[in-house]
Design a protein around this motif. Structure first.
Motif, PDB file in Angstrom:
ATOM      1  N   GLY A  63      43.558  87.591  -5.544  1.00  0.00           N
ATOM      2  CA  GLY A  63      44.396  87.469  -4.343  1.00  0.00           C
ATOM      3  C   GLY A  63      44.210  86.118  -3.680  1.00  0.00           C
ATOM      4  N   GLN A  64      42.965  85.660  -3.597  1.00  0.00           N
ATOM      5  CA  GLN A  64      42.685  84.343  -3.018  1.00  0.00           C
ATOM      6  C   GLN A  64      43.324  83.231  -3.862  1.00  0.00           C
ATOM      7  OE1 GLN A  64      40.725  83.302  -0.066  1.00  0.00           O
ATOM      8  NE2 GLN A  64      41.526  85.325   0.311  1.00  0.00           N
ATOM      9  N   ILE A  65      43.288  83.403  -5.170  1.00  0.00           N
ATOM     10  CA  ILE A  65      43.813  82.364  -6.062  1.00  0.00           C
ATOM     11  C   ILE A  65      45.344  82.275  -5.942  1.00  0.00           C
ATOM     12  CG2 ILE A  65      44.049  81.703  -8.509  1.00  0.00           C
ATOM     13  CD1 ILE A  65      41.204  83.143  -8.837  1.00  0.00           C
ATOM     14  N   GLU A 111      35.625  87.972   9.192  1.00  0.00           N
ATOM     15  CA  GLU A 111      36.654  88.459   8.265  1.00  0.00           C
ATOM     16  C   GLU A 111      38.013  87.943   8.730  1.00  0.00           C
ATOM     17  OE1 GLU A 111      36.466  90.346   5.389  1.00  0.00           O
ATOM     18  OE2 GLU A 111      38.641  90.080   5.287  1.00  0.00           O
ATOM     19  N   MET A 112      38.687  87.210   7.829  1.00  0.00           N
ATOM     20  CA  MET A 112      40.028  86.715   8.189  1.00  0.00           C
ATOM     21  C   MET A 112      41.060  87.153   7.161  1.00  0.00           C
ATOM     22  SD  MET A 112      39.117  82.685   7.605  1.00  0.00           S
ATOM     23  CE  MET A 112      37.341  82.727   7.743  1.00  0.00           C
ATOM     24  N   GLY A 113      40.719  88.196   6.399  1.00  0.00           N
ATOM     25  CA  GLY A 113      41.617  88.679   5.361  1.00  0.00           C
ATOM     26  C   GLY A 113      41.124  88.335   3.976  1.00  0.00           C
ATOM     27  N   GLN A 114      40.125  87.445   3.903  1.00  0.00           N
ATOM     28  CA  GLN A 114      39.661  86.928   2.611  1.00  0.00           C
ATOM     29  C   GLN A 114      38.773  87.903   1.856  1.00  0.00           C
ATOM     30  OE1 GLN A 114      37.891  86.661   5.299  1.00  0.00           O
ATOM     31  NE2 GLN A 114      36.190  85.234   5.219  1.00  0.00           N
ATOM     32  N   GLY A 115      38.377  89.008   2.518  1.00  0.00           N
ATOM     33  CA  GLY A 115      37.591  90.020   1.817  1.00  0.00           C
ATOM     34  C   GLY A 115      36.091  89.819   1.917  1.00  0.00           C
ATOM     35  N   ALA A 160      30.205  78.412  11.284  1.00  0.00           N
ATOM     36  CA  ALA A 160      31.593  78.853  11.117  1.00  0.00           C
ATOM     37  C   ALA A 160      31.737  79.505   9.750  1.00  0.00           C
ATOM     38  CB  ALA A 160      32.529  77.656  11.223  1.00  0.00           C
ATOM     39  N   THR A 161      32.609  80.473   9.655  1.00  0.00           N
ATOM     40  CA  THR A 161      32.970  80.970   8.331  1.00  0.00           C
ATOM     41  C   THR A 161      33.989  79.973   7.802  1.00  0.00           C
ATOM     42  OG1 THR A 161      32.612  83.190   9.088  1.00  0.00           O
ATOM     43  CG2 THR A 161      33.796  82.934   7.004  1.00  0.00           C
ATOM     44  N   ALA A 162      33.525  79.084   6.963  1.00  0.00           N
ATOM     45  CA  ALA A 162      34.333  77.941   6.554  1.00  0.00           C
ATOM     46  C   ALA A 162      33.700  77.328   5.314  1.00  0.00           C
ATOM     47  CB  ALA A 162      34.393  76.912   7.677  1.00  0.00           C
ATOM     48  N   ALA A 163      34.346  76.281   4.817  1.00  0.00           N
ATOM     49  CA  ALA A 163      33.870  75.582   3.626  1.00  0.00           C
ATOM     50  C   ALA A 163      33.736  76.552   2.441  1.00  0.00           C
ATOM     51  CB  ALA A 163      32.547  74.862   3.911  1.00  0.00           C
ATOM     52  N   SER A 164      34.452  77.663   2.513  1.00  0.00           N
ATOM     53  CA  SER A 164      34.462  78.685   1.442  1.00  0.00           C
ATOM     54  C   SER A 164      33.101  79.325   1.216  1.00  0.00           C
ATOM     55  CB  SER A 164      34.963  78.104   0.109  1.00  0.00           C
ATOM     56  OG  SER A 164      36.244  77.572   0.259  1.00  0.00           O
ATOM     57  N   THR A 165      32.169  79.111   2.130  1.00  0.00           N
ATOM     58  CA  THR A 165      30.793  79.541   1.889  1.00  0.00           C
ATOM     59  C   THR A 165      30.484  80.931   2.429  1.00  0.00           C
ATOM     60  OG1 THR A 165      30.096  78.552   3.972  1.00  0.00           O
ATOM     61  CG2 THR A 165      29.934  77.150   2.022  1.00  0.00           C
ATOM     62  N   PHE A 224      41.805  72.768   7.729  1.00  0.00           N
ATOM     63  CA  PHE A 224      42.828  73.595   7.069  1.00  0.00           C
ATOM     64  C   PHE A 224      42.410  73.741   5.620  1.00  0.00           C
ATOM     65  CE2 PHE A 224      47.466  74.936   7.391  1.00  0.00           C
ATOM     66  CZ  PHE A 224      47.400  75.727   6.262  1.00  0.00           C
ATOM     67  N   ARG A 225      42.323  74.986   5.173  1.00  0.00           N
ATOM     68  CA  ARG A 225      41.966  75.335   3.792  1.00  0.00           C
ATOM     69  C   ARG A 225      41.895  74.125   2.854  1.00  0.00           C
ATOM     70  NH1 ARG A 225      44.810  80.681   1.243  1.00  0.00           N
ATOM     71  NH2 ARG A 225      43.130  81.309  -0.142  1.00  0.00           N
ATOM     72  N   GLY A 226      40.677  73.792   2.484  1.00  0.00           N
ATOM     73  CA  GLY A 226      40.432  72.624   1.633  1.00  0.00           C
ATOM     74  C   GLY A 226      39.770  71.503   2.409  1.00  0.00           C
ATOM     75  N   GLY A 249      44.263  86.159   9.806  1.00  0.00           N
ATOM     76  CA  GLY A 249      44.346  84.819   9.219  1.00  0.00           C
ATOM     77  C   GLY A 249      43.753  83.774  10.130  1.00  0.00           C
ATOM     78  N   GLY A 250      43.084  82.803   9.508  1.00  0.00           N
ATOM     79  CA  GLY A 250      42.521  81.675  10.243  1.00  0.00           C
ATOM     80  C   GLY A 250      42.894  80.372   9.535  1.00  0.00           C
ATOM     81  N   PHE A 251      42.582  80.317   8.230  1.00  0.00           N
ATOM     82  CA  PHE A 251      42.927  79.176   7.366  1.00  0.00           C
ATOM     83  C   PHE A 251      42.385  77.854   7.888  1.00  0.00           C
ATOM     84  CE2 PHE A 251      46.380  82.362   6.829  1.00  0.00           C
ATOM     85  CZ  PHE A 251      46.051  82.755   5.540  1.00  0.00           C
TER      86      PHE A 251
END
Ligand code: MTE
Ligand code: HPA
Ligand code: MOS
Length: 764
Positions: free
Chosen positions: A648-650, A473-477, A512-517, A345-347, A230-232
């Motif tokens: 799972g993400q939803i 990879e932080m669990g998000q698949g 970064a693995t971020a911004a959902s991209t 933080f997520r979002g 997890g990173g979030f």
């Protein structure tokens, strides 16, 4: 015979079998080299003070003590800020919050390091500390210049409309609570080089900050990251301080050094989601159409800027959420306080921006006696008109109207509304509430050049495939999706494709693995690499068999040459012997983005993701407790690459958003000490907090943009689905006064907060 996988296939997460057996290796599971040393951090006991003296004599006499790491050992720059240089690795003379690392103790075990660090005595001279956002605002004490987003004539329209509302409310921060805490393991290598294993969303930034702190070139530092627990967002920038400290200690002693935090230190040292105070004036017509919105947002940045700039930019660009707002005047002020430096933080600020308008619409609906859903629907963006955002980007892929219509029906919103009203009439203590809230979320980094990615694909002569990409990879698949993309491109079973650890020596200069991209960018880069190899194979076959290239296709682990079929493995062996290059790099950059950060106008997003949720709650008006009874989520993941992972993400996003707005409360005392620094005092949702009735569905859609497989990013947007839980609670509270009074409910809606709001409604 194995089958190749098409899009929309719910194959298991590539590490699922390792997660459930405990075989998945996290940073702390890497076999330790002989001579490894361990760190404990001495953290500030004052919120704002000069450090007068540090006495470490007892520390140095403590069993197992090896060395100290102080600012004097930082040969390079004492800075680990991601954008602005206001984040010291170790506090230099002045401390800015309780929990700030001042020095590190290095010992032969974690236990000895922790025992030793407790023996230090630091004398401080206290300085004035600021904790309150209003106080910081009055002092004009900000970590960044204020940001304004204006469109139309908000003040003129305020007077022209039928009705007006004004008020204040707040939303709290949020602790990331990744299950695996922050950790870094630094190992010295020959010729001054370093190899670093750490838990981070941003290996490239870790590489650069470590290099700067240790006075090394980037090519002397390798950062490797297999997976995070997890990173979030909490490991987008804030893994840096631990990476730098472990690396500096490893350099100083020329020995492997591990820095691993326990939960309390992790929560005390690292920043959280930004908390916001809102002050608004809104004008609307008698039917609920919003005419004007003026909003001042005081943002709790903490002691330094960290990522506050892009976070607040995203907040401003999400105040509209799913609604046409033609006249807006938005201001955001990043208040500097003597607390942890808040971060991604997520979002990434999006939730805080959109929450404001949802709160205001909730009030507008109550003012004019309409169901809030009707006010929402009235204000939704149109498809071809009424579709320009306050920052000037046209919304060209709007599906919110049909998505909400589908959810309204499938959740039986209207009939449940009636049942709840009847229930509340006959139930004096327990009250029920219902809310439907929409989400529109912009996809892309709002810093244009971050929207790029690279990948490497290797096909070995046995036909097995290895893919390496810049994402983490932080669990998000992400690795599962990228492997699927490569498998689809090569027409082979994804079981043949393995994703490796992220490694700065393989793919360079990653974002970064971020911004959902993550899957949008790295999926496209990996597809590019696989396609290049495939095209070489096609060329090879076309020449060898004197056949048209168009007649060659890859599917089901086979290659079809017109009528002829050969096994993928066979082709690879043949191609190798013919000296065809069987590996390739790949690259992708998102097209069409532009953004003016000064004026806050442009098209920062490639596309939008949409969703909506309905929550039903019951509250106890005597205790303030609530229970989530049912939730219905409908979310747009485009043409999903892996529906199981997306669902799972939803679900996870909704529950995490619900936790943020209900039970997750951060409390600091008058001295600025975070009191909620462990699971005993900080309440994240548990399995028992999930609704008994939970309907989660993907909205049938295709991305109108040429995204990877026409899918949509799904990591962050569902967090905003949690809004409906908060507004259902607010609806339940409003029932005690026949829905005539606006419950003064701040988020998180803890039991105390609910009880106070109930009292207010009963007594006004
Ligand atoms: N899901 C899990 N299981 N763990 C995480 O840490 N982080 C979220 C989201 N979902 C996270 C997660 C955040 S903040 C982001 S930006 C995205 O995943 C990042 O991954 P993606 O871009 O590959 O979707
Ligand atoms: N999300 C996450 N990280 C970022 C962003 C964003 O939108 N922009 C810059 N860094
Ligand atoms: Mo996610 S907050 O962009 O790491």
């Amino acid at each position: 015979m194995s089958e190749s996988v098409a899009n929309n296939k719910s194959i298991p997460h590539e590490s699922a079998h390792l997660h459930v057996t405990g075989d998945a290796a996290f940073a702390d599971d890497i076999s330790q080299l002989e001579g490894t040393l361990f760190i404990a951090l001495f953290t500030s006991e004052k919120a704002h003070a000069k450090v007068i003296s540090i006495d470490t004599s007892a520390v140095e006499a403590s069993p197992g003590f090896i060395s100290l790491l102080t600012t004097e050992d930082i040969t390079g720059s004492n800075d680990c800020g991601p954008i602005i240089h206001d984040d010291p690795i170790l506090a230099d003379g002045v401390v800015s919050y309780i929990g700030q690392p001042i020095f590190a103790v290095i010992a032969d075990s974690f236990l000895n390091a922790r025992k030793a660090v407790k023996k230090a005595k630091v004398i401080y001279q206290q300085l004035d500390a600021v904790f309150d956002l209003n106080q910081a605002d009055n002092n004009k004490s900000y970590v960044l210049p204020p940001m304004m987003l204006k469109k139309g004539d908000a003040s003129g329209q305020l007077d022209a409309a039928d009705c007006r509302l004004e008020g204040q409310f707040k939303v709290g921060g949020q602790e990331h609570f990744y299950l695996e805490g922050q950790i870094a393991y630094a190992v010295p290598k020959e010729d001054g080089c370093l190899h670093l294993w750490c838990s981070t969303q941003h290996p490239t930034e870790m590489q650069h900050l470590v290099a700067q702190a240790c006075q090394l070139d980037a090519n002397q530092v390798i950062v490797e990251m297999r997976r995070m627990g997890g990173g979030f967002g909490g490991k987008e920038s804030q893994s840096a301080i631990f990476c730098c400290i472990a690396s500096l200690a490893a350099k100083k002693l020329n020995r492997p050094v591990k820095c691993r935090l326990d939960r309390d230190d992790d929560m005390l040292i690292t920043g959280k989601r930004h908390h916001f105070d809102y002050d608004y004036q809104a004008a609307f017509d008698n039917d609920g159409k919003i005419k004007s919105l003026q909003l001042k947002m005081l943002v709790g940045s903490g002691y330094s800027a960290d990522l506050s700039g892009p976070v607040v930019t995203r907040a401003l660009c999400h105040v509209d959420n799913a609604y046409t707002l033609d006249h807006v005047d938005l201001g955001a002020y990043c208040c500097k306080t003597n607390t942890q430096s808040n971060t991604a933080f997520r979002g990434f600020g999006g939730p805080q921006g959109a929450f404001a308008t949802e709160y205001i619409i909730d009030n507008i609906a109550r003012c004019i006696g309409l169901d809030a859903l009707d006010v929402r629907k009235l204000n939704f963006y149109g498809k071809t008109e009424n579709n320009i955002t306050p920052y000037g980007q046209p919304v060209e892929d709007n599906v919110i109207n049909e998505l909400v219509a589908e959810l309204e029906k499938s959740s039986e919103y209207r009939s449940r509304r009636k049942k709840i009203e009847a229930f509340n009439q006959s139930s004096p203590v327990i009250k029920k509430g219902l809310a439907l809230t929409p989400v529109k979320f912009g996809i892309s980094f709002n810093v244009v050049h971050f929207n790029q990615a690279g990948a490497l694909v290797h096909i070995y002569t046995d036909g097995s495939v290895l893919v390496n990409h810049g994402g983490t990879e932080m669990g998000q698949g992400l690795n599962t999706k990228v492997a699927q993309v490569v498998a689809i491109e090569l027409g082979i079973n994804p079981k043949r494709v393995r994703a490796t650890a992220t490694d700065t020596s393989k793919v360079a200069n990653t974002s970064a693995t971020a911004a959902s991209t993550g899957s949008d960018l790295n999926g496209k880069a990996a597809q590019d690499a696989a396609r290049l190899i495939k095209n070489r194979l096609i060329l090879f076959l076309a020449e060898k068999h004197a056949i048209d290239k168009g007649l060659i296709s890859f599917a089901n682990d086979k290659v079809h040459l017109g009528e002829k079929v050969i096994q993928f493995n066979e082709l690879i062996q043949m191609a190798y012997e013919a000296r065809v290059q069987l590996w390739s790099d790949g690259f992708y950059k998102t097209p069409g983005l532009h953004w003016d950060q000064e004026k806050l106008v442009g098209s920062p997003f490639y596309y939008y993701a949409y969703g909506a949720s309905v929550s039903e709650v019951a509250i106890d008006t005597l205790t303030g407790e609530f229970k989530l009874l049912r939730a219905d989520l409908l979310h747009d993941a485009g043409n999903s690459i892996n529906p199981a992972i997306d669902l799972g993400q939803i679900e996870g996003g909704y529950i995490q958003g619900m936790g943020w707005l209900t039970t997750e409360e951060l409390v600091w005392n008058d001295e600025g000490r975070l009191l909620t620094h462990a699971p005993s005092t900080y309440k994240i949702p548990a399995v028992s907090d999930c609704p008994a009735e939970f309907h989660v569905k993907l909205f049938k859609n295709q991305n109108v943009k040429d995204s990877i497989m026409r899918s949509k990013a799904v990591g962050e947007p569902p967090l905003l689905l949690g809004f409906s839980a908060f507004f259902a609670i607010r609806d339940a509270i409003a029932s005690v006064a026949e829905y005539t009074i606006h419950p003064p409910l701040n988020a998180p809606a803890t039991a105390e907060e609910i009880l106070n709001a109930v009292d207010y409604c009963l007594n006004s």
